[in-house]
Design an enzyme around this catalytic site. Sequence first.
Site, PDB file in Angstrom:
ATOM      1  CG  HIS A   1      93.412 -15.297  69.562  1.00 57.34           C
ATOM      2  ND1 HIS A   1      92.361 -14.941  68.742  1.00 57.34           N
ATOM      3  CD2 HIS A   1      94.332 -15.883  68.747  1.00 57.34           C
ATOM      4  CE1 HIS A   1      92.638 -15.290  67.496  1.00 57.34           C
ATOM      5  NE2 HIS A   1      93.822 -15.867  67.468  1.00 57.34           N
TER       6      HIS A   1
ATOM      7  CB  CYS B   1      96.392 -18.198  66.779  1.00 55.00           C
ATOM      8  SG  CYS B   1      97.957 -17.316  67.046  1.00 55.00           S
TER       9      CYS B   1
END
Length: 520
Positions: A401, A420
Site C-alpha cells: 500500500h 504490511c
Amino acid sequence: MEELHMKSKCLLWGVIIVSISCLAACKKEKPLSPIPDSLASLQELLNPAYQISSDSIHLIIHSYLNENKQATPWDSALVAHYQESDDFFWLNDSLVSDKPAVQVADSMLYWLENISQHGINPRLYPTDSIRKDLQQIRTLQLREGKTMNRLLADVEYQLTAAYLSYVCQLKFGFLPSEDRWNDSICRIPLKNYDKDFATAALDSLRMNANTAFHQIQPSSRLYLKMQEELARVNTWGETDTTDYYRDRLLVNMERARWQYALDKGKKYVVANVAAFMLQAINEETDSILEMRICVGSVKNKTPLLSSRIYYMELNPFWNVPQSIIRKEIIPTYRRDTTYFTRNRMKVYDNKTGLQVDPHSIKWAKYAGKGVPYTVKQDNKTGNSLGRIIFRFPNPHSVYLHDTPSRWAFTRKNRAVSHGCVRLQKALDFSFFLLNKQDSLLEDRIRIAMDIKPVSEEGKKLPISAAYRELKHYSLEKYIPLFIDYQTVYLSADNKLSYCEDIYKYDPSILKAMNDQNLKP
C-alpha cells in the site's frame, strides 16, 4: 616372448574397446570373449578378469539396487531405470577414447569436481573413487581384486547416481525442505524434484550428455553475478571479511536455486524484505520498475509468501487490527486523549455496530485482552494506508500500500511497519499492474489520489456531471507476487549489492549447510 606379450596387450586393449562399444548396443547376451576366434591361440595370455559381460555388469548393478534405500525421488528413478532397461549411459567407446572431446564420463566428473563454483562442497560426490576405477579400466591395471565387469558396473552406477543428484539439487536446491526456512517465518511454497523430473533428466542424458550438463546450470542474472562475485571473494585470502561475504553468497546462491511453486509468468513482482526493495518485472518489455519499500519491524516481521495481486482499492479505510489497538493505541491514548481526533479515527461497538465516544470507554481494562470495539481510520488525507492499496489473498492480512509517511523512505533501515509493505511509488506500481496502457484509466487513478490528470480526456473528467470517482479496480489478469528475503540482490541497473540480515534468517541456513557438509 616380451614382444609377443606386448602385442597381446595391444590386442587385449583393442578388444576391450570393441567390447565396451558393443555394450551400448547389446542387450542380454552371452559373455563377450575379449578375443575373436581368429586370436584363440592367444587365449592363455588373457586373464578372465578382463572378460566383459553385459549380463555380469547388470547383475552387479542390480546388487547395488537392492541396497538402495530409495530415500529420494532420484533414487527411485535410478532404480526404475536399471530394473526396467538394459541400457547403459556411460559404457560406450567414449569411456576409453583418447579424444577428450568425446569423454562424456570425464565431462561429468569435471562438473562434479567444479561444484564449488556453485558454493557447494565437491566432496559430496565420489569423484576420486570414479577416477580410480576409470584409471584401472583405461590402463588395464586391475587392482584390489577388481574385475573389468565390476569396474564397469561401478563406473556406470556411480556416475548415473551422481548425475541425478547433481541435476536435481542444482535445479531445486541442496538443502532438505525442512532446513530451508527458519521456524519463525512463513514458508513460500516451492517446487521440488520428483521422480518424473529425474526420469526426464535421464532422457536428456541419453539424448545428448554434454547438452544436458550445460542446460542444468542456473542461468538467472542474479545467480551468474553471485558466481562471479564468489570467484572474486575467494581470491581475497582467509580473513573475517572474506568469510562474511563468502557466507552471505553461499546462503543466497542456495536461496536462488529454490523455485517458486507459483509460476512467475512474464510479468511479476518480487518484494525483497531484507533489501527494502521491490522490483516489478515485465520480461515481455524487458523493463523493471524498482522502488524502495518499508517492511515490518523486527517485532512485526513481514511474512514471506507468494500470492496473486488481483485488486486495487483507492482511498481505503483502515480497520485497525486488534493487536495494534491493544499494544499501541490504548497506551498512546492514555498519554494523549486527542489521539483519536488527531488521527481521524472512529470507534464502533462490536455488538451494535454503532459509533461510540472513545472518551466514554475505560480503555485500561482492555490493554491485555480482547477489545470489544472496532477502530476505523477515515480514508484519504493522513490515512495510514495512503491513497491506494493492492490486495492479494493471504492468511496474514498484509498488503502492499501507499503511505503518507514519506520520511521513512529516506532511512537506510526501513523495517518500520506492522507487517504490511509500504510502497515508495504506489502510483507507478498501479500503472504497472494494468494489462495494457490506458491513459484514461490512469487519469482516473490519479484523480482519486488527488493528482492532476495528464491526458486531454482525463482533464475533462472532474468537471463532468456524470463523473464518479474511482473507488476500486479489479485487474483483468492477476499478477504473481513474491515477498521474499535475499541478503544479496541484483538492482535494476545490474549491480550486485549486499544488505543486512535484519531478521537474522541467514544463520539458520548457513548452519544447515554446515550440518549437511555442503559448504566448500
